[in-house]
Design a protein around this motif. Structure first.
Motif, mmCIF file in Angstrom:
data_model
loop_
_atom_site.group_PDB
_atom_site.id
_atom_site.type_symbol
_atom_site.label_atom_id
_atom_site.label_comp_id
_atom_site.label_asym_id
_atom_site.label_seq_id
_atom_site.Cartn_x
_atom_site.Cartn_y
_atom_site.Cartn_z
ATOM 1 N N ALA A 94 5.652 -9.060 -8.926
ATOM 2 C CA ALA A 94 5.117 -7.929 -9.292
ATOM 3 C C ALA A 94 5.388 -7.642 -10.634
ATOM 4 N N THR A 112 4.011 -4.712 -14.176
ATOM 5 C CA THR A 112 3.142 -3.446 -14.639
ATOM 6 C C THR A 112 2.753 -3.702 -16.091
ATOM 7 N N PRO A 156 -2.858 4.787 -11.266
ATOM 8 C CA PRO A 156 -2.524 3.416 -11.641
ATOM 9 C C PRO A 156 -3.307 2.837 -10.500
ATOM 10 N N VAL A 157 -3.721 1.613 -10.910
ATOM 11 C CA VAL A 157 -4.585 0.474 -9.920
ATOM 12 C C VAL A 157 -3.578 -0.831 -9.806
ATOM 13 N N THR A 158 -3.508 -1.108 -8.601
ATOM 14 C CA THR A 158 -2.777 -2.198 -8.295
ATOM 15 C C THR A 158 -3.725 -3.289 -7.877
ATOM 16 N N PRO A 211 -3.922 -4.260 -1.722
ATOM 17 C CA PRO A 211 -4.321 -3.985 -3.021
ATOM 18 C C PRO A 211 -5.480 -3.082 -3.270
ATOM 19 N N ASP A 212 -5.658 -2.569 -4.597
ATOM 20 C CA ASP A 212 -7.070 -1.910 -4.699
ATOM 21 C C ASP A 212 -7.840 -2.703 -5.145
ATOM 22 N N LEU A 251 1.205 -9.185 -7.772
ATOM 23 C CA LEU A 251 0.504 -7.597 -7.736
ATOM 24 C C LEU A 251 1.051 -7.159 -8.964
ATOM 25 N N LYS A 258 0.367 -3.707 -11.285
ATOM 26 C CA LYS A 258 -0.247 -2.516 -11.373
ATOM 27 C C LYS A 258 -0.434 -2.015 -13.030
ATOM 28 N N GLN A 315 -1.816 0.741 -15.437
ATOM 29 C CA GLN A 315 -1.769 1.916 -15.757
ATOM 30 C C GLN A 315 -2.096 2.457 -17.061
ATOM 31 N N ARG A 365 1.920 6.692 -18.837
ATOM 32 C CA ARG A 365 2.720 6.730 -17.375
ATOM 33 C C ARG A 365 3.836 5.948 -17.486
#
Length: 265
Positions: free
Chosen positions: A22, A24, A36-38, A69-70, A256, A258, A260, A264
């Motif tokens: 993961a 960001t 936020p979109v994952t 996930p998005d 994954l 994220k 943003q 943020r």
């Protein structure tokens, strides 16, 4: 004893469940009021026997869906036609498990070099029967994200100007999906590229490192997240194998990410 330990490690690295990594990323052009979109990133599925039959792909699809996930991005090389394969599958067998992928903002895919070598038109016909959006030097919106999808750089099919022009007709936080990370230095400064192709070396030996990365930049963007002067590359190790059906010192990966907007934390 050493041979046995080495064999066990290779078996675990090759056939183990993908590890989840993961990170960001802040996108300066993502709308400030966006949540936020994952995004899940996978690459190099390389469906072929003995190590990646369609049944294993089904299990990995279930693992990905459980992460919720998005959006999901697939960075090419769905198939392997390697000489060492114990079985080469039909296009419908390769694509069928991927139809089960679920993400509310969509599933997006770019082709890789092995897809073109195997027979991209046949794979693309099967993909058209699924909800997966195929991007070949084109762009698509995924909620507040703007995805530019390059065709394969390794076989010379990528067209950066065409892809950027397609992106300019849409709005959102801009990311590039590519099979190889190598286009990054040729993209606008501070671009974000999500890719695979290198397998993180696939076979990484102690004290030696990766035997090969198949990148003209060597280890520069070979594995994981790299914050480079040219921009940011996030390169997945892939799920399957190429040339030899063996991993050693690397593991299958699901990333994954994220995304943003600024401000943020």
């Amino acid at each position: 004893m050493l041979a046995a330990i080495t064999g066990i490690k290779a078996w675990q690295n090759t056939l183990g469940d993908p590890v989840v990594r993961a990170t960001t990323v802040t996108l300066p052009d993502m709308p400030a009021d966006s949540a936020p979109v994952t995004v899940a990133l996978i690459s190099d599925i390389h469906v072929a026997g003995p190590d990646m039959p369609p049944e294993r792909v089904e299990r990995i699809v279930a693992q990905i869906n459980a992460l919720r996930p998005d959006a999901l991005l697939i960075a090419g090389d769905l198939v392997s036609e390697k000489r060492s394969a114990s079985h080469v599958y039909r296009p419908d067998q390769i694509i069928a498990p991927l139809a089960g992928l679920k993400a509310p903002l969509g599933v997006f895919l770019v082709p890789g070099n092995h897809d073109h070598w195997y027979g991209w038109p046949a794979l693309k016909r099967e993909l058209a029967k699924t909800p997966i959006t195929v991007l070949e030097n084109a762009a698509a919106q995924a909620g507040p994200l703007l995805i530019g999808g390059l065709d394969d750089d390794y076989t010379g099919r990528d067209d950066i100007p065409e892809t950027l022009a397609a992106m300019d007709r849409l709005e959102g936080g801009r990311i590039i999906l590519s099979h190889s990370p190598d286009p990054l230095p040729d993209l606008p400064q501070d671009s974000i590229i999500l890719a695979g192709h290198t397998h993180c070396g696939q076979i990484r030996l102690p004290l030696v490192g990766a035997i090969a990365t198949q990148s003209r930049y060597g280890d520069r963007f070979a594995c994981g997240r790299t914050d480079d002067p040219a921009g940011t590359a996030i390169v997945a190790a892939g799920l399957g194998t190429s040339l030899l059906p063996i991993r050693f010192g690397t593991q299958p990966e699901i990333w994954l990410i994220k995304f943003q907007p600024p401000g943020r934390s």
